[in-house]
Enzyme design. Structure first.
Site, short mmCIF file in Angstrom:
data_model
loop_
_atom_site.label_atom_id
_atom_site.label_comp_id
_atom_site.label_asym_id
_atom_site.label_seq_id
_atom_site.Cartn_x
_atom_site.Cartn_y
_atom_site.Cartn_z
CB ALA A 1 -0.93 -0.01 1.21
NE ARG B 1 -1.94 1.38 5.48
CZ ARG B 1 -2.80 0.72 4.75
NH1 ARG B 1 -3.32 1.31 3.68
NH2 ARG B 1 -3.18 -0.52 5.06
CE1 TYR B 2 1.77 -0.13 6.55
CE2 TYR B 2 0.60 -1.12 4.69
CZ TYR B 2 0.67 -0.80 6.04
OH TYR B 2 -0.35 -1.18 6.87
CB THR B 3 5.93 2.15 -1.05
OG1 THR B 3 4.85 2.93 -1.56
CG2 THR B 3 5.54 0.69 -1.05
#
EC number: 5.6.2.2
Length: 905
Positions: free
Chosen positions: A120, A122-124
């Site tokens: 997602a 928001r993680y990368t």
């Protein structure tokens, strides 16, 4: 419905509304979503991502930022189409297995070759890659235009000032409405080398570009089998390239082997490939595999296939190639937006579009820098004047009550500039001196003087000011030189490309295998004689010659082809399935094709449009087709002679047309009101006979014309034409060594006797009653040619070529045929043999073949006999000859021995 609402309704036809709305939708998808721009190689979403990251300072030298923040900026400012579409595009730009040079540097899980989805957003984390900066370099220097974004709150670039051809380097793919693009990635170094070759020579052939651009360079490596698909893609913009993964065979002991796959084809899902191999083993379509496992890791691909004992590894590997995507095709469609419109382009056109764009970018950048340098020089000149008059400047400032009054007083005063006049000339400042050599400060200069620090009054600062002005003068001169000299501009363009290559070029990953993959299929084509028919509507077909039967002169003919929409036959000729042909178009281009590649039909069939066979441009059509000898060794001593309707001719080497790419090449330059009548091979010792529709003819030697090397030349005047007259035929004749007196004497011998002498019959010299000796008569009889002339009303005659005297080119010619209202205008003139057969076609599609031996031989200035019974409003439009080589008879089988063709356009 109340009148309140009905008054606002506009009735429309639902069919028209659906057409218009769907067209708007289609163009929106094409221009705004699916198709990349040829200039920067980007679709709008990719362009917006890169520009947004650049504007936000998310550069390669800065720390990574959350991908969610980048997606939010892009969606909020430029691309209101949903975050998933933006993030998917960003993810692809980070994948080194999707792009040859990734444009985004990602940190985190951005997917894999197994088809795994990225984490997602928001993680990368992401940032621009170093090479992406080359796409936006100089964007703040007026290089490209900007558009208002969707809500009018921001501006976005219409295109990025890309410093390298990103469309070719990283490729692109997309499906629009009614069209699709699929451009493979390439090696940066090879593409830049090709750009440099094009800059050095804009007329370079595509085949020469292929010397440096070997083919696509896929980020996953693998191999390309053969070059035929590559050549087709680069020459026409479309092609199919065979990709094959790389595999090694290793011995693992106990008479067993293993296949190790180390590279897979581009865009192939590795996990699905492994599953497919397992599926094929389970279905026993691939046999001999005992174990299969995927041992891939961060170091690369490794698919381990263990084989059973004594199994031949090569056989199993070939089965894997045949049954799975370890070998697959990449369908190339080089479609991109050029000038806002989708267009399929060949390799040269893509490179030319990029180079042209870079010229505009460099020009705009130079204008911007020139204006900046002049603005800076203007201010420095004001400071220099102030320093030269510093005492008076200080007095004015001290005497002024406020800054505005001081500025106005400085602007109103006239200042001496003699001391700095050389500096003014040096920077080419456009100041207006009055008659006494003085000038006034501009508002910009006055403001700069008021803001000047006292330290500028030191001697060192004065010297620095002069040095700055000299430096600016050098820059201004260089900018003006760039704007005045395209040569200098191209030098800069080339230098910048080479710098990009030196910084980012990497070795080629994809190998190209030559060999049996390019095997010529011509050996599989059966040799057969064909009649090729071309219509005025642009349709072409080939029909076996045996489909036509022979008829006697005066017959009513048979239906040769089905004419639709008043289409008429333009040209007919006979050739073998292996006959090479040159196709000449109305705009002066030439294309090459073998006869067997034409559509096979029957005598009544219409054929196929040539635009579906040849890559013709809009409003381009074929006007002439020239069959050539199959053996290209015979081309060495042949020339090509061009003839136009306005009487122009040009002689060129046939070898100049030996190497013609699939998309054709320029053959001759034509005036707007002229057209190409005929093109024929000829030799230096032969003669040319030009004939007009008004019954005139002119004969001259080929050697009287020099060979013109330029393919863009329109040639020289061949024949002077009367008003409303035009050339309709060009004939190549044998050269003659006899004098006009000898030829006139020979022509007094009856033609029946001349034919018998030519066949070897003995003759009595005294009985002939001519002053020629026996050897001369025999030589002239063996060399005699006969000219057939046919009119639009079906009249024809044969005349001896000796009756056409040799003159200089450029003359008005002599009478070829006595034409009148009964005969109509001439439509065909050509040399014939005694055993030839005549093929005539009318505008109604009627076709007849008759023996030429029944056509009367007469003098030049005659009207001939009726060859073809015509219906009302029927006209002969095409004349061809077919030579008989088998048994004679009304329904004899015929094959080609020689062919001439004429057409009425």
């Amino acid at each position: 419905m109340t009148d309140k609402y009905s008054s606002n309704l506009v009735p429309v036809n639902i069919e028209d509304e659906m057409k218009a709305s769907y067209l708007d939708y289609a163009m929106s998808v094409i221009v705004s979503r699916a198709i990349p721009d040829v200039r920067d190689g980007l679709k709008p979403v990719h362009r917006r991502i890169i520009y947004s990251m650049y504007e936000a300072g998310n550069h390669a030298s800065k720390p990574y930022r959350k991908s969610a923040r980048i997606v939010g900026d892009v969606m909020g400012k430029y691309h209101p189409h949903g975050d998933s579409a933006i993030y998917d595009s960003l993810v692809r730009m980070t994948q080194d297995f999707s792009l040859r040079l990734p444009l985004v540097d990602g940190q985190g899980n951005f997917g894999s070759m197994d088809g795994d989805a990225a984490a997602a957003m928001r993680y990368t984390e992401s940032r621009m890659s170093k090479v992406a900066h080359k796409l936006v370099e100089d964007i703040d220097k007026g290089t490209v235009s900007f558009n208002i974004n969707y809500d009018g709150s921001e501006e976005e670039p219409s295109v990025l000032p890309a410093m390298f051809p990103n469309l070719l380097v990283n490729g692109s793919g997309g499906i629009a409405v009614g069209m699709a693009t699929n451009i493979p990635p390439h090696n940066l170094g090879e593409i830049i080398d090709a750009c440099c070759l094009y800059i050095d020579n804009n007329d370079i052939e595509i085949l020469d570009l292929l010397e440096v651009v070997k083919g696509p360079d896929f980020p996953t490596g693998s191999m390309i089998l053969g070059i035929s698909g590559i050549r087709s893609a680069y020459l026409t913009g479309r092609g199919s390239i065979i990709m094959r993964g790389k595999a090694e065979i290793e011995n693992i002991g106990n008479s067993r082997q293993a296949i190790i796959i180390t590279e897979i084809p581009y865009m192939v899902n590795k996990a699905r490939l492994v599953e497919k191999i397992a599926e094929m083993v389970k279905e026993k379509r691939i046999e001999g595999i005992s174990d299969l496992r995927d041992e891939s890791n961060k170091n690369g691909v490794r698919i381990f296939i263990e084989l059973k004992k004594d199994v031949v590894a090569e056989v199993v590997l070939n089965q894997i190639y045949a049954c799975t995507q370890l070998q697959t095709n990449f369908g190339v469609i080089m479609l991109a937006l050029k000038d806002g419109l989708p267009k399929v382009m060949n390799l040269k056109e893509v490179i030319a579009a990029f180079v042209s764009f870079r010229e505009v970018v460099i020009t705009n950048r130079t204008i911007y820098l020139l204006n900046k340098a002049r603005d800076r020089a203007h201010i420095l000149l004001g400071l220099a004047i102030a320093i030269s008059n510093i005492d008076e400047i200080i007095y004015i400032i001290k005497a002024s009550n406020d800054t505005n009054l001081a500025k106005q007083e400085l602007m109103d005063r006239q200042w001496e500039v003699l001391d700095i006049l050389p500096l003014i000339k040096l920077v080419d400042d456009k100041v207006m001196l009055n008659e006494r050599g003085k000038l006034s400060f501009t508002e910009v200069q006055a403001k700069a003087i008021l803001e000047m620090k006292l330290q500028r009054l030191t001697a060192m600062e004065k010297n620095k000011l002069e040095q700055d002005l000299k430096h600016l003068a050098t820059e201004i001169a260089e900018y003006l030189n760039i704007l005045d000299s395209r040569t200098r501009l191209l030098e800069i363009l080339k230098e910048e490309l080479i710098k990009v290559k030196e910084e980012f070029a990497v070795p080629r990953l994809t190998a190209i295998e030559f060999g049996e993959f390019d095997q010529d299929i011509e050996d599989l084509i059966q040799r057969e004689e064909m009649v090729v028919t071309v219509t005025l509507g642009g349709y072409i077909k080939r029909v076996p010659l045996s489909s036509y039967r022979s008829q006697k002169r005066g017959g009513k003919g048979r239906s040769g082809l089905s004419m639709r929409d008043e289409d008429i036959t333009m040209q007919v000729f006979v050739g073998s399935t292996h006959t090479p042909m040159l196709f000449f178009s109305n705009i002066g281009k030439v294309y090459s094709l073998k006869l067997y590649k034409l559509p096979l039909s029957n005598p009544q069939g219409k054929g196929r449009p040539m635009v579906n066979i040849l890559p013709l441009q809009e409003n381009e059509h074929i006007t002439n087709i020239m069959p050539l000898p199959e053996n290209q060794d015979e081309w060495d001593h042949l020339n090509i002679m061009f003839a136009t309707a306005k009487g122009n001719i040009r002689r060129s080497d046939l070898l100049d047309f030996k190497k013609i790419q699939l998309n054709g090449k320029i053959a001759i330059r034509l005036d707007e009101d002229d057209k190409l009548i005929d093109v024929k091979p000829c030799k230096e010792d032969e003669h040319i006979l030009l004939a007009t529709k008004a019954g005139k003819a002119l004969r001259f030697p080929v050697e009287s014309l020099r060979i013109i090397k330029s393919r863009i030349s329109d040639g020289v005047r061949g024949m002077k034409l009367a008003k409303e007259d035009s050339v309709i035929s060009m004939t190549v004749l044998k050269g003659i060594n006899s004098t006009k007196e000898d030829r006139d004497a020979y022509l007094t011998v009856p033609w029946e006797k001349r034919l018998k002498i030519a066949k070897g019959e003995e003759f009595n010299l005294e009985a002939l009653g001519v002053h020629l000796n026996a050897d001369s008569i025999l030589e002239m009889a063996n060399s005699e040619e006969f000219i057939l002339t046919v009119t639009e009303n079906g009249f024809g005659k044969r005349s001896s070529a000796y009756g056409y005297r040799i003159t200089d080119r450029g003359g008005s010619g002599i009478i070829n045929m006595d034409i009148n209202d009964k005969t109509g205008l001439v439509v065909g003139v050509m040399p014939v043999k005694m055993d030839d057969e005549l093929m005539l076609i009318t505008n109604s599609g009627k076709l007849i073949r008759c023996k030429l031996e029944s056509v009367r031989i007469t003098g030049r200035n005659t009207s001939g006999v009726i060859l073809f019974k015509l219906d009302d409003d029927e006209k002969v439009v095409s004349v061809s000859l077919i030579a008989e080589t088998s048994e004679s008879g009304e329904d004899s089988e015929l094959v080609e021995d020689g062919l001439e063709s004429a057409e009425n356009m």
